[in-house]
Write an enzyme that holds these catalytic residues in place. Structure first.
Site, short mmCIF file in Angstrom:
data_model
loop_
_atom_site.label_atom_id
_atom_site.label_comp_id
_atom_site.label_asym_id
_atom_site.label_seq_id
_atom_site.Cartn_x
_atom_site.Cartn_y
_atom_site.Cartn_z
CB VAL A 465 -0.81 0.48 0.93
CG1 VAL A 465 -1.90 1.19 1.21
CG2 VAL A 465 -1.96 -1.32 1.47
CD GLU A 466 2.97 5.66 -4.24
OE1 GLU A 466 1.92 4.76 -5.35
OE2 GLU A 466 3.31 5.57 -4.75
CB ILE A 467 0.92 6.19 2.78
CG1 ILE A 467 0.11 4.39 3.20
CG2 ILE A 467 0.78 6.57 3.63
CD1 ILE A 467 0.67 4.28 5.39
#
Ligand code: NAD
Length: 721
Positions: A465-467
């Site tokens: 997951v790219e925050i």
């Protein structure tokens, strides 16, 4: 008693060595543990009152193998091949001493035994394993670019035959105790509480201190020797399979094949030397260092939320709201319900919301069928997902993630409606793949509580997951978002706002470079194979079709609109325009760069070469491969220079786990380090001159080249400062 191994001798004169590393939840082979085992083996060998010894573990797992931290520090740390060989061979000498010292050793395997852990048991004369199907026995070194260097490549084939052993070592797969018994890797299964007693009983009653391969007339099961037809066939097939799967990018499987092939034509002592030589070679190769660092050490640290801001109370999402029950929303709902959260799944119609939930039903059904989840647990997961069209149902949410159409107006609208329904919502997140987060945050009255959570498709299978931090996103919101990512057991990276963020922006260069090559007249099959040979999971045209040509076109048009005159056309833009004109929108439409005949195998669309004729002279595949790798790596370096990335560790993890960037490199930053900043910059200058300014190295790289710096050297120094 030593620091890491308890030592007791019973009334029968049988020593019990219980491995139990202090301050560790799992036993691993540290330098101290290796030394302690050595000392105790000598004691068993030299004390006439001791008949034999049992090795077991004081923790629920037996031994997880070498400490990857120690190994990673050693890997690639020297260019001294003979020094590395000596280090590797000392370990083999110790295991050899254990099996030839004249006293019988038995292993009481009470739990998981991996890598060096399993190898210690293979150097025992007898193995009793707990009869628990959850226990894994494996030699997984290949997964970090190494080979089993504690005698595994020599003992396992001598125990179970070359073909069986190769299968386990080349893939690194694990076996259950039942499989191990069937193959002959262990001699006996017993309830976990009895493994030590049974091992002692063997020493008392049989206690043969000579390994099969040290007995006269020993033959490797299934045959041995270079002229044995079965062996010739095995190695021919295995070599071809390894080449097909690795395309020459991973040196470890080949080294395993060589160590086994050469090591079986000589007695075991010489075989162990051969193994140590190949092990040393792999340790000196930058591949193993990069793989250990990115795929294990840094990935594990990211999973433990290493980048979570400190001083923020732990946040737990009990109820999650998901806006939009399409492909992404449905996947997010599934992984969150799986992690125990209640999920309110909202769409514009009840039909659409129900359809989103049906996606989870499909996955649960498959899980139940395969015995991965019980029917009750599966039903409980489904019961936690509540489809709706009413914003009022979001009232209990701790976090809302929007995954509606990629359209700014629609996103603004659902954000406002959510805030109106639940004004005190702690965190609002967007799963946009392209729209800058700071802009979207404007429709939320507290932009500090607004953040990007960029998932990958299919959500249930993709680990990353790219925050994305908006301009105003607070550290508290980041901590909370990371806690949620931890709850769903995914790996987070943290990036700053920018067009395409980090992953989409760099991944886009892979497809775009493929199109640029097509425009240059490179044969489509060479483009696709060059991509795969670069270590990418699929060719650029193939993945372009899968993602959808139409989507790529829409993103480009939006970018053009947003950037105006600043938009820099890409060399393949006209190709996308032509395919759009022809209605070749990608795989979903049944036609794109490929043809998808019903019931048949897909093939490259012949129209590609009709519209963009192939040049008379084609480049070598090495040049194609390099263009793909360097193009992505140079973009990643730009992301670091521009502050989109703040840490190369995030860049490497995001690349491998987000868009499948060549894992053998350890990621784009590890790749640049392996090549050396200076050589990388020189090569980029050449590529820029030949193909265009997109290859031009950023100032950051030029400065690093001038100072002789590396990314990981820099990171280590920065951490120390
Ligand atoms: P999709 O078209 O499959 O689903 C979108 C859903 O949103 C549909 O069910 C639609 O009915 C619903 N919707 C539309 N307007 C709505 C509204 N006003 N209120 C409630 N629901 C509404 O799209 P998707 O592929 O799931 O993408 C969703 C978002 O995720 C987009 O922002 C996209 O950029 C992003 N994303 C997509 C991918 C991908 O691979 N598809 C990857 C990462 C991020």
């Amino acid at each position: 008693m030593t620091e890491t191994i308890k030592f007791e001798v019973d009334a029968d004169g049988i020593a019990l060595l219980t491995i139990d590393l202090p301050d560790r939840s799992m036993n691993v082979i540290t330098p101290q543990m290796g030394k302690d085992l050595d000392t105790l083996v000598e004691r068993v060998a030299s004390d006439p009152a001791i008949k034999g010894a049992v090795i077991t573990s004081g923790k629920p797992a037996f031994l997880a193998g070498a400490d990857l931290g120690t190994l990673g520090a050693l890997a690639g740390s020297s260019s001294d091949a003979s020094g590395m060989f000596d280090t590797a061979f000392v370990r083999n000498g110790q295991r050899r001493r254990q099996e030839t010292c004249g006293k019988p050793f038995a292993a009481a395997i009470n739990g998981l035994a991996m890598g060096g852990g399993l190898e210690i048991t293979l150097a025992c004369h007898y193995r009793v394993c707990a009869d628990d199907p959850k226990i894994q026995l494996s030699l997984p070194e290949v997964k970090v670019g190494l080979l089993p260097g504690g005698g595994g490549t020599q003992r396992l084939p001598r125990l179970i035959g070359v073909q069986n052993a190769l299968q386990y070592m080349i893939k690194g797969d694990s076996m259950t105790p039942q499989q191990a018994l069937k193959l002959g890797v262990v001699n006996e299964l017993a309830p976990v509480a009895e493994v030590v007693a049974r091992a002692k009983a063997w020493i008392r009653e049989k206690g043969d201190p000579v390994q099969p391969w040290d007995k006269k007339g020993f033959k490797v099961p299934g045959g041995e020797g270079a002229y044995n037809p079965g062996i010739v066939q095995t190695f021919t097939a295995a070599t071809a399979m390894v080449q097909k799967e690795t395309l020459g990018n991973y040196p470890a499987p080949r080294a395993i094949l060589s160590a086994v092939y050469e090591g079986h034509q000589v007695p075991i002592d010489a075989g162990l030397r051969i193994e140590s030589r190949y092990f040393a070679q792999l340790m000196l190769d930058p591949t193993s260092k990069a793989m250990i660092r990115s795929l294990f050490m840094n990935k594990q640290a990211a999973d433990k939320l290493a980048r979570r801001p400190q001083g923020v109370d732990k946040f737990q999402v009990k109820t999650l709201g998901v806006l939009g029950a399409g492909m992404m929303g449905a996947g997010i709902a599934y992984v969150s319900a799986q992690a125990g959260m209640k999920v309110i799944l909202l769409d514009t119609t009840m039909d659409a919301a129900e359809k989103g939930k049906a996606y989870s039903q499909g996955l649960v059904d498959k899980g139940v069928q395969r015995g991965k989840v019980t029917a009750e647990k599966g039903q409980a997961l489904l019961d936690r997902i509540v489809p709706t069209t009413a914003y009022d149902d979001l009232k209990a949410c701790d976090l809302v993630i929007e995954a509606v159409f990629e359209n700014r107006e629609i996103k603004d609208d659902v954000t406002r409606k959510t805030e109106a329904a639940i004004p005190a919502l702690p965190v609002f997140a967007s799963n946009t793949s392209t729209l800058p987060i700071s802009g979207l945050a404007k429709s939320f009255s507290r932009p500090q509580d607004f953040i990007g959570l960029h998932f990958f498709s299919p959500v249930d299978r993709m680990p990353l997951v790219e925050i994305i931090m908006g301009k105003d996103t607070s550290q508290e919101t980041l901590a909370r978002a990371m806690d949620y990512v931890g709850q769903i057991r995914k790996t987070p990276i943290v990036v700053n706002d920018s067009r395409g963020f980090y992953t989409s922006r760099c991944f886009g260069t892979y497809v775009a470079e493929g199109l640029a090559m097509l425009a240059d007249g490179i044969v489509p099959a060479l483009i696709e194979n060059g991509g795969k040979q670069a270590g990418m999971p699929v060719g650029p045209l193939d993945v372009g079709d899968a993602v959808s040509i139409e989507l790529g076109y829409k993103v480009r048009e939006q970018t053009k609109k947003d950037l105006g005159d600043a938009y820099k056309p890409a060399p393949g833009d006209h190709i996308v325009d032509k395919l759009m004109e022809l209605g070749r929108l990608g795989k979903k439409a049944g036609k794109g760069y490929y043809e998808y005949p019903e019931g048949g195998k897909k093939y490259l669309w012949p129209g590609l070469t009709e519209n963009w004729p192939s040049a008379a002279e084609q480049p070598p595949v090495e040049e194609v491969r390099k263009r793909f790798l360097y193009r992505q790596a140079v973009e990643a370096a730009r992301c670091l220079e521009e502050g989109v990335l703040t840490d190369p560790v995030d860049g490497d993890i995001g690349a491998i786990f987000g868009w499948g960037f060549a894992p053998f490199t350890g990621g784009p930053f590890s790749l640049i380090d392996s090549v050396g900043a200076d050589a990388f910059v020189r090569e980029c200058d050449r590529l820029a001159q030949q193909y265009g300014a997109r290859f031009a190295p950023p100032k950051l790289l030029r400065d690093m080249a001038a100072k002789g710096e590396s990314f990981y050297g820099r990171t280590a120094r920065q951490a120390a400062e």
